[in-house]
Scaffold this motif. Structure first.
Motif, PDB file in Angstrom:
ATOM      1  N   HIS A   1     -11.857 -78.100  -8.902  1.00 55.95           N
ATOM      2  CA  HIS A   1     -10.812 -76.821  -8.989  1.00 55.95           C
ATOM      3  C   HIS A   1      -9.685 -77.184  -8.193  1.00 55.95           C
ATOM      4  O   HIS A   1      -8.516 -77.112  -8.790  1.00 55.95           O
ATOM      5  CB  HIS A   1     -11.618 -75.644  -8.998  1.00 55.95           C
ATOM      6  N   GLU A   2      -9.699 -77.503  -6.874  1.00 53.74           N
ATOM      7  CA  GLU A   2      -8.579 -77.480  -6.148  1.00 53.74           C
ATOM      8  C   GLU A   2      -7.749 -78.853  -6.288  1.00 53.74           C
ATOM      9  O   GLU A   2      -6.699 -78.830  -6.255  1.00 53.74           O
ATOM     10  CB  GLU A   2      -9.183 -77.479  -4.589  1.00 53.74           C
TER      11      GLU A   2
ATOM     12  N   GLY B   1     -12.847 -68.136 -16.245  1.00 55.98           N
ATOM     13  CA  GLY B   1     -14.033 -68.570 -15.399  1.00 55.98           C
ATOM     14  C   GLY B   1     -14.905 -69.540 -15.996  1.00 55.98           C
ATOM     15  O   GLY B   1     -14.332 -70.661 -16.079  1.00 55.98           O
ATOM     16  N   ILE B   2     -16.156 -69.343 -16.071  1.00 55.63           N
ATOM     17  CA  ILE B   2     -16.836 -70.428 -16.583  1.00 55.63           C
ATOM     18  C   ILE B   2     -16.697 -71.117 -17.949  1.00 55.63           C
ATOM     19  O   ILE B   2     -17.188 -72.164 -18.559  1.00 55.63           O
ATOM     20  CB  ILE B   2     -18.433 -70.183 -16.565  1.00 55.63           C
ATOM     21  N   LEU B   3     -15.927 -70.311 -18.772  1.00 55.99           N
ATOM     22  CA  LEU B   3     -15.463 -70.688 -20.071  1.00 55.99           C
ATOM     23  C   LEU B   3     -14.318 -71.605 -20.064  1.00 55.99           C
ATOM     24  O   LEU B   3     -13.762 -72.116 -20.995  1.00 55.99           O
ATOM     25  CB  LEU B   3     -15.057 -69.476 -20.886  1.00 55.99           C
ATOM     26  N   ASN B   4     -13.711 -71.972 -18.975  1.00 51.46           N
ATOM     27  CA  ASN B   4     -12.455 -72.716 -19.046  1.00 51.46           C
ATOM     28  C   ASN B   4     -12.882 -74.123 -19.537  1.00 51.46           C
ATOM     29  O   ASN B   4     -12.122 -74.426 -20.341  1.00 51.46           O
ATOM     30  CB  ASN B   4     -11.927 -73.020 -17.472  1.00 51.46           C
ATOM     31  N   VAL B   5     -13.821 -74.674 -19.056  1.00 56.45           N
ATOM     32  CA  VAL B   5     -14.039 -75.886 -19.625  1.00 56.45           C
ATOM     33  C   VAL B   5     -14.507 -75.965 -20.915  1.00 56.45           C
ATOM     34  O   VAL B   5     -14.096 -76.894 -21.807  1.00 56.45           O
ATOM     35  CB  VAL B   5     -15.059 -76.663 -18.635  1.00 56.45           C
ATOM     36  N   PRO B   6     -15.625 -75.094 -21.385  1.00 56.96           N
ATOM     37  CA  PRO B   6     -15.971 -75.040 -22.728  1.00 56.96           C
ATOM     38  C   PRO B   6     -14.752 -74.719 -23.639  1.00 56.96           C
ATOM     39  O   PRO B   6     -14.565 -75.568 -25.311  1.00 56.96           O
ATOM     40  CB  PRO B   6     -16.817 -73.890 -23.030  1.00 56.96           C
ATOM     41  N   ILE B   7     -13.713 -74.038 -23.367  1.00 55.69           N
ATOM     42  CA  ILE B   7     -12.732 -73.811 -24.286  1.00 55.69           C
ATOM     43  C   ILE B   7     -11.807 -75.147 -24.351  1.00 55.69           C
ATOM     44  O   ILE B   7     -11.375 -75.293 -25.546  1.00 55.69           O
ATOM     45  CB  ILE B   7     -11.727 -72.630 -23.789  1.00 55.69           C
TER      46      ILE B   7
END
Lengths: 146, 222
Positions: free
Chosen positions: B64-65, A46-52
């Protein structure tokens, strides 16, 4: 390099290089972290994709800066000069994103709402006291078509 | 006007510039100047990263897409290629610092090859694919597979400008490494003098740094 041998020869430097195994270790570390970031990208946090992703990238960047660019053993002022760039970047980025996040907020001084109908375009100042939006308008938040 | 004296082993021994009291200050002065230049490079790329963040916050579903249209295998390959080239650069510098000129030249040739491989993947595979699909910036955008998200051309505008500016840096780096190879063959670099190697090395690592952030932001994080 940390060890400078000052000789009478003013024309040549005399620096001790880091051992090869340090560089090989950093290379292995960078390859491993690249594997980690690609592997972890297949999961949805979710919103953690970019921070990770940015955390792993920053670990890689630190390895490159400290050992390949040798900043760990370099003169401290070089680190100040380089890291100042990142501080300037934060000064640029944070107020810009602050503005972005508050575009729809009420301006209490003028008692107007400053909002955008087309995101990214100059804001429109209505001059009107904002009316409470109807329930159906709230639900159908636009996907900003042209 | 020779500031250099050739000696028998084909090493051209360095003489410091007349405006420097000794080699140590000449070396550290050159490096400080280049670190300040790299600070300005952070700001140049930084503006683009802020633009990326801004538009991503406006159109998260578009990013995202659209990021799914980029090839993760090719991006990963190029990441590995650049990381390996950073390693060969430090090994070239290290070889000069221990007077191993042949090894130094070998590592420089390897770096040049890897830099060329990076640009080859970009220019022979990734970009032509996008020209073919029409996943291009602004009015050049003709792809119809992303019609369900707003303004997909902005993603490709950022992609081409940011990876394009990075690619220009790679090409400049290839020119600089070629210059190092020419100088290296003349015997200019050795234990007592390797400032240009060190400076170009810093530049090349910075190019690697930019890619370390471009890769996850465009290819991975959706």
């Amino acid at each position: 390099m940390a060890h400078h041998h000052h000789s009478e020869n003013i024309h040549e430097v005399d620096h001790e290089p880091l051992p090869t195994k340090v560089y090989v270790g950093v290379l292995v570390g960078l390859a491993f972290l690249t594997f980690v970031t690609v592997w972890v990208a297949q999961f949805d946090f979710g919103i953690l994709n970019v921070p990770i992703a940015l955390a792993v990238a920053t670990m890689k960047a630190s390895l490159v800066i400290l050992y390949f660019m040798n900043l760990k053993y370099d003169k401290g002022f070089n680190a100040v000069a380089f890291l100042a760039g990142f501080i300037f970047l934060v000064v640029f980025a944070l107020p810009t994103l602050w503005d972005r996040e508050t575009r729809d907020a009420l301006d209490p001084d003028r008692n107007v709402i400053v909002h955008h109908t087309r995101p990214g375009y100059p804001p429109q100042v209505t001059g009107e006291k904002p009316a409470e939006p109807k329930a159906e308008e709230k639900a159908a938040e636009p996907v900003a078509a042209d | 006007m020779s500031q250099q004296v050739a000696v028998a082993d084909k090493i051209v021994r360095h003489r410091v510039g007349h405006h420097w009291p000794n080699a140590e200050l000449e070396f550290s002065g050159a490096k400080l100047g280049f670190w300040i230049f790299l600070c300005t490079e952070i700001l140049m790329f930084g503006g683009l990263f802020v633009a990326y963040t801004y538009f991503r916050s406006l159109y998260p579903e578009t990013f995202h897409e659209a990021h799914k249209t980029l090839s993760i295998p090719l991006g990963t390959l190029n990441t590995g290629v650049l990381i390996l080239s950073s390693f060969t650069v430090v090994m070239a510098i290290r070889s000069a610092m221990v007077n191993q000129r042949k090894a130094m030249l070998g590592y420089l040739y390897a770096t040049l090859f890897l830099a060329g491989a990076f640009m080859f993947v970009k220019l022979a595979f990734e970009w032509p694919h996008k020209f073919h699909m029409g996943t291009l910036p602004a009015a050049f955008y003709t792809y119809d597979g992303l019609s369900h998200v707003p303004k997909p051309h902005i993603f490709y505008g950022l992609y081409f400008v940011m990876t394009g500016l990075h690619g220009i840096h790679v090409l400049i780096g290839m020119g600089l490494i070629t210059w190092l190879i020419i100088q290296g063959h003349k015997g200019v670099f050795y234990k007592g003098y390797f400032t240009p190697l060190e400076i170009v090395g810093l530049y090349w690592h910075f190019v690697d740094l930019v890619w370390i952030y471009l890769f996850p932001l465009f290819y991975l994080a959706g």
